[in-house]
Design a protein around this motif. Structure first.
Motif, PDB file in Angstrom:
ATOM      1  N   ARG A 111      -4.260  -4.126   1.074  1.00 49.04           N
ATOM      2  CA  ARG A 111      -3.877  -3.709   2.300  1.00 49.04           C
ATOM      3  C   ARG A 111      -2.861  -2.343   2.108  1.00 49.04           C
ATOM      4  NH1 ARG A 111      -3.304  -9.460   5.331  1.00 49.04           N
ATOM      5  NH2 ARG A 111      -5.299  -9.698   5.893  1.00 49.04           N
ATOM      6  N   ALA A 112      -2.060  -2.686   1.263  1.00 53.32           N
ATOM      7  CA  ALA A 112      -0.959  -1.687   1.174  1.00 53.32           C
ATOM      8  C   ALA A 112      -1.751  -0.150   0.430  1.00 53.32           C
ATOM      9  CB  ALA A 112       0.046  -2.091   0.021  1.00 53.32           C
ATOM     10  N   CYS A 113      -2.754  -0.526  -0.355  1.00 52.07           N
ATOM     11  CA  CYS A 113      -3.496   0.775  -0.811  1.00 52.07           C
ATOM     12  C   CYS A 113      -4.140   1.319   0.261  1.00 52.07           C
ATOM     13  CB  CYS A 113      -4.512   0.176  -2.002  1.00 52.07           C
ATOM     14  SG  CYS A 113      -5.503   1.404  -2.493  1.00 52.07           S
ATOM     15  N   LEU A 114      -5.023   0.510   1.019  1.00 52.76           N
ATOM     16  CA  LEU A 114      -5.476   1.229   1.983  1.00 52.76           C
ATOM     17  C   LEU A 114      -5.074   1.892   3.038  1.00 52.76           C
ATOM     18  CD1 LEU A 114      -8.089  -1.485   3.452  1.00 52.76           C
ATOM     19  CD2 LEU A 114      -8.760   0.533   2.065  1.00 52.76           C
ATOM     20  N   ILE A 115      -3.768   1.699   3.257  1.00 54.47           N
ATOM     21  CA  ILE A 115      -2.991   2.503   4.315  1.00 54.47           C
ATOM     22  C   ILE A 115      -2.221   3.506   3.588  1.00 54.47           C
ATOM     23  CG2 ILE A 115      -2.666   0.700   6.137  1.00 54.47           C
ATOM     24  CD1 ILE A 115       0.129   0.015   4.867  1.00 54.47           C
ATOM     25  N   SER A 116      -2.231   3.816   2.419  1.00 55.27           N
ATOM     26  CA  SER A 116      -1.493   4.742   1.555  1.00 55.27           C
ATOM     27  C   SER A 116      -2.350   6.067   1.822  1.00 55.27           C
ATOM     28  CB  SER A 116      -1.459   4.360  -0.067  1.00 55.27           C
ATOM     29  OG  SER A 116      -2.726   4.576  -0.596  1.00 55.27           O
ATOM     30  N   ALA A 117      -1.350   7.009   1.653  1.00 56.46           N
ATOM     31  CA  ALA A 117      -1.883   8.551   1.972  1.00 56.46           C
ATOM     32  C   ALA A 117      -2.695   8.969   0.679  1.00 56.46           C
ATOM     33  CB  ALA A 117      -0.512   9.529   2.142  1.00 56.46           C
ATOM     34  N   ASN A 118      -2.434   8.485  -0.530  1.00 55.63           N
ATOM     35  CA  ASN A 118      -2.918   8.997  -1.705  1.00 55.63           C
ATOM     36  C   ASN A 118      -4.258   7.961  -1.765  1.00 55.63           C
ATOM     37  OD1 ASN A 118      -1.754   6.464  -2.290  1.00 55.63           O
ATOM     38  ND2 ASN A 118      -1.326   7.195  -4.525  1.00 55.63           N
ATOM     39  N   GLU A 119      -5.201   8.812  -2.593  1.00 55.62           N
ATOM     40  CA  GLU A 119      -6.436   8.297  -2.939  1.00 55.62           C
ATOM     41  C   GLU A 119      -6.374   7.770  -4.376  1.00 55.62           C
ATOM     42  OE1 GLU A 119      -9.541   7.682  -1.360  1.00 55.62           O
ATOM     43  OE2 GLU A 119      -8.394   8.449   0.428  1.00 55.62           O
ATOM     44  N   PRO A 120      -6.319   6.375  -4.820  1.00 51.60           N
ATOM     45  CA  PRO A 120      -6.136   5.860  -6.113  1.00 51.60           C
ATOM     46  C   PRO A 120      -7.662   6.178  -6.774  1.00 51.60           C
ATOM     47  CG  PRO A 120      -6.887   4.211  -4.679  1.00 51.60           C
ATOM     48  CD  PRO A 120      -6.723   5.449  -3.824  1.00 51.60           C
TER      49      PRO A 120
ATOM     50  N   CYS B 147      -9.590   0.240  -3.570  1.00 56.21           N
ATOM     51  CA  CYS B 147      -8.343  -0.720  -3.355  1.00 56.21           C
ATOM     52  C   CYS B 147      -8.504  -1.975  -3.876  1.00 56.21           C
ATOM     53  CB  CYS B 147      -8.017  -0.607  -2.001  1.00 56.21           C
ATOM     54  SG  CYS B 147      -7.137   0.864  -1.566  1.00 56.21           S
ATOM     55  N   ASP B 148      -9.804  -2.384  -4.005  1.00 52.48           N
ATOM     56  CA  ASP B 148     -10.079  -4.067  -4.218  1.00 52.48           C
ATOM     57  C   ASP B 148      -9.962  -3.835  -6.095  1.00 52.48           C
ATOM     58  OD1 ASP B 148     -11.356  -5.273  -2.113  1.00 52.48           O
ATOM     59  OD2 ASP B 148     -13.319  -4.047  -2.324  1.00 52.48           O
ATOM     60  N   LEU B 149     -10.252  -2.820  -6.692  1.00 56.06           N
ATOM     61  CA  LEU B 149      -9.972  -2.739  -8.115  1.00 56.06           C
ATOM     62  C   LEU B 149      -8.480  -2.764  -8.351  1.00 56.06           C
ATOM     63  CD1 LEU B 149     -11.135  -2.520 -10.883  1.00 56.06           C
ATOM     64  CD2 LEU B 149     -11.145  -0.065 -10.724  1.00 56.06           C
TER      65      LEU B 149
ATOM     66  N   LEU C 238      -7.259  -6.302  -7.852  1.00 55.47           N
ATOM     67  CA  LEU C 238      -7.448  -7.038  -9.002  1.00 55.47           C
ATOM     68  C   LEU C 238      -6.864  -6.885 -10.064  1.00 55.47           C
ATOM     69  CD1 LEU C 238     -11.438  -7.413  -8.364  1.00 55.47           C
ATOM     70  CD2 LEU C 238      -9.943  -9.207  -8.476  1.00 55.47           C
ATOM     71  N   LEU C 239      -6.544  -5.567 -10.533  1.00 54.06           N
ATOM     72  CA  LEU C 239      -6.004  -5.196 -11.855  1.00 54.06           C
ATOM     73  C   LEU C 239      -4.439  -5.466 -11.553  1.00 54.06           C
ATOM     74  CD1 LEU C 239      -7.453  -1.655 -12.515  1.00 54.06           C
ATOM     75  CD2 LEU C 239      -8.021  -3.935 -13.759  1.00 54.06           C
ATOM     76  N   ASN C 240      -3.781  -5.678 -10.597  1.00 60.96           N
ATOM     77  CA  ASN C 240      -2.485  -6.092 -10.404  1.00 60.96           C
ATOM     78  C   ASN C 240      -2.110  -7.343 -10.066  1.00 60.96           C
ATOM     79  OD1 ASN C 240      -1.094  -3.406 -10.800  1.00 60.96           O
ATOM     80  ND2 ASN C 240      -2.705  -2.713  -9.299  1.00 60.96           N
ATOM     81  N   SER C 241      -3.219  -8.193  -9.659  1.00 62.26           N
ATOM     82  CA  SER C 241      -2.644  -9.716  -9.273  1.00 62.26           C
ATOM     83  C   SER C 241      -3.888 -10.307  -9.759  1.00 62.26           C
ATOM     84  CB  SER C 241      -2.176  -9.713  -8.006  1.00 62.26           C
ATOM     85  OG  SER C 241      -2.041 -11.084  -7.590  1.00 62.26           O
ATOM     86  N   SER C 242      -3.650 -11.514 -10.232  1.00 59.24           N
ATOM     87  CA  SER C 242      -4.983 -12.555 -10.093  1.00 59.24           C
ATOM     88  C   SER C 242      -4.959 -13.728  -9.140  1.00 59.24           C
ATOM     89  CB  SER C 242      -4.564 -13.415 -11.443  1.00 59.24           C
ATOM     90  OG  SER C 242      -3.494 -13.856 -11.759  1.00 59.24           O
ATOM     91  N   GLU C 243      -3.670 -13.562  -8.294  1.00 54.64           N
ATOM     92  CA  GLU C 243      -3.649 -14.391  -6.959  1.00 54.64           C
ATOM     93  C   GLU C 243      -4.467 -13.670  -5.812  1.00 54.64           C
ATOM     94  OE1 GLU C 243      -2.408 -17.471  -7.270  1.00 54.64           O
ATOM     95  OE2 GLU C 243      -2.159 -17.177  -9.267  1.00 54.64           O
ATOM     96  N   ILE C 244      -5.203 -14.357  -5.286  1.00 58.10           N
ATOM     97  CA  ILE C 244      -5.989 -13.687  -4.025  1.00 58.10           C
ATOM     98  C   ILE C 244      -5.062 -13.241  -2.758  1.00 58.10           C
ATOM     99  CG2 ILE C 244      -7.554 -14.142  -2.068  1.00 58.10           C
ATOM    100  CD1 ILE C 244      -9.278 -16.112  -4.029  1.00 58.10           C
ATOM    101  N   GLU C 245      -3.995 -13.971  -2.472  1.00 62.29           N
ATOM    102  CA  GLU C 245      -3.228 -13.682  -1.745  1.00 62.29           C
ATOM    103  C   GLU C 245      -2.320 -12.126  -2.047  1.00 62.29           C
ATOM    104  OE1 GLU C 245      -3.047 -16.606  -2.851  1.00 62.29           O
ATOM    105  OE2 GLU C 245      -4.011 -17.781  -1.336  1.00 62.29           O
ATOM    106  N   ASP C 246      -1.884 -12.363  -3.044  1.00 53.54           N
ATOM    107  CA  ASP C 246      -1.275 -10.915  -3.639  1.00 53.54           C
ATOM    108  C   ASP C 246      -2.332  -9.798  -3.750  1.00 53.54           C
ATOM    109  OD1 ASP C 246       1.052 -12.405  -3.871  1.00 53.54           O
ATOM    110  OD2 ASP C 246       0.602 -12.824  -6.130  1.00 53.54           O
ATOM    111  N   CYS C 247      -3.251  -9.986  -4.193  1.00 57.13           N
ATOM    112  CA  CYS C 247      -4.274  -8.992  -4.204  1.00 57.13           C
ATOM    113  C   CYS C 247      -4.648  -8.451  -3.012  1.00 57.13           C
ATOM    114  CB  CYS C 247      -5.797  -9.383  -4.862  1.00 57.13           C
ATOM    115  SG  CYS C 247      -7.047  -8.400  -4.931  1.00 57.13           S
ATOM    116  N   VAL C 248      -4.865  -9.197  -1.983  1.00 56.57           N
ATOM    117  CA  VAL C 248      -5.127  -8.817  -0.560  1.00 56.57           C
ATOM    118  C   VAL C 248      -3.923  -8.068  -0.133  1.00 56.57           C
ATOM    119  CG1 VAL C 248      -5.596  -9.454   1.711  1.00 56.57           C
ATOM    120  CG2 VAL C 248      -6.804 -10.731  -0.103  1.00 56.57           C
ATOM    121  N   ALA C 249      -2.915  -8.504  -0.288  1.00 61.73           N
ATOM    122  CA  ALA C 249      -1.530  -7.571   0.010  1.00 61.73           C
ATOM    123  C   ALA C 249      -1.589  -6.309  -0.558  1.00 61.73           C
ATOM    124  CB  ALA C 249      -0.418  -8.547  -0.258  1.00 61.73           C
ATOM    125  N   ILE C 250      -2.021  -6.255  -1.709  1.00 64.59           N
ATOM    126  CA  ILE C 250      -2.020  -4.878  -2.777  1.00 64.59           C
ATOM    127  C   ILE C 250      -3.245  -4.001  -2.108  1.00 64.59           C
ATOM    128  CG2 ILE C 250      -2.711  -3.952  -4.786  1.00 64.59           C
ATOM    129  CD1 ILE C 250      -1.128  -6.479  -6.089  1.00 64.59           C
TER     130      ILE C 250
END
Length: 158
Positions: A82-91, A63-65, A68-80
């Protein structure tokens, strides 16, 4: 451009690392000096099995990756993240081992393993505060890129 290069390398590395052999057969010891192009089907599968654990990434690392790949802003990256962590699928995972690019490849088993483990280490070190400059294939993969570039570039071999 750098993001796409590492993403291809990562996707390829995870595809190889995700291969599984549930046949219950005893593992064979691979000669680290064998070239990938010399491996039998069984040996190629063994290579996949050998790097599976060292290449395994926790969902948080994946989810860190994604962040990072979807936002260069730290706040947006953290939001992405968090959403990734709670998603049912494994990226960024795969259930197949793509070994067909091994044909004719002069990279040794040892070089391939070293590259893959270094890629995993690089990815495990990423966070939303990381510099995008870290999104480069590690130096340990230079030989693999020089000898068999299709393995890293097409996103299906490693």
């Amino acid at each position: 451009m750098r993001r796409m290069t590492l993403l291809k390398v990562l996707a390829a590395g995870l595809a190889l690392a995700a291969c599984v052999d549930d046949g219950g057969e005893t593992a064979i010891a691979l000669d680290e000096n064998l070239q990938l192009g010399e491996l039998t089907t069984e040996e190629a599968t063994q290579l996949c099995d050998d790097v599976k654990e060292p290449m395994k990434l926790a969902k948080a690392d994946q989810c860190d990756l994604v962040g990072l790949l979807n936002s260069s802003e730290i706040e947006d990256c953290v939001a992405i993240w968090r959403a990734c962590l709670i998603s049912a699928n494994e990226p960024l995972t795969s259930t197949r081992c793509f070994t067909y690019d091994f044909e004719g490849c002069a990279v040794t088993v040892a070089e391939a393993k070293t590259c893959l483990i270094a890629m995993a280490g690089t990815l495990k070190a990423l966070s939303c505060g990381s510099s995008l400059d870290l999104l480069q294939p590690p130096a340990e993969c230079a030989g693999v890129r020089a000898i068999c570039p299709s393995i890293l570039e097409n996103g299906e071999g490693f």
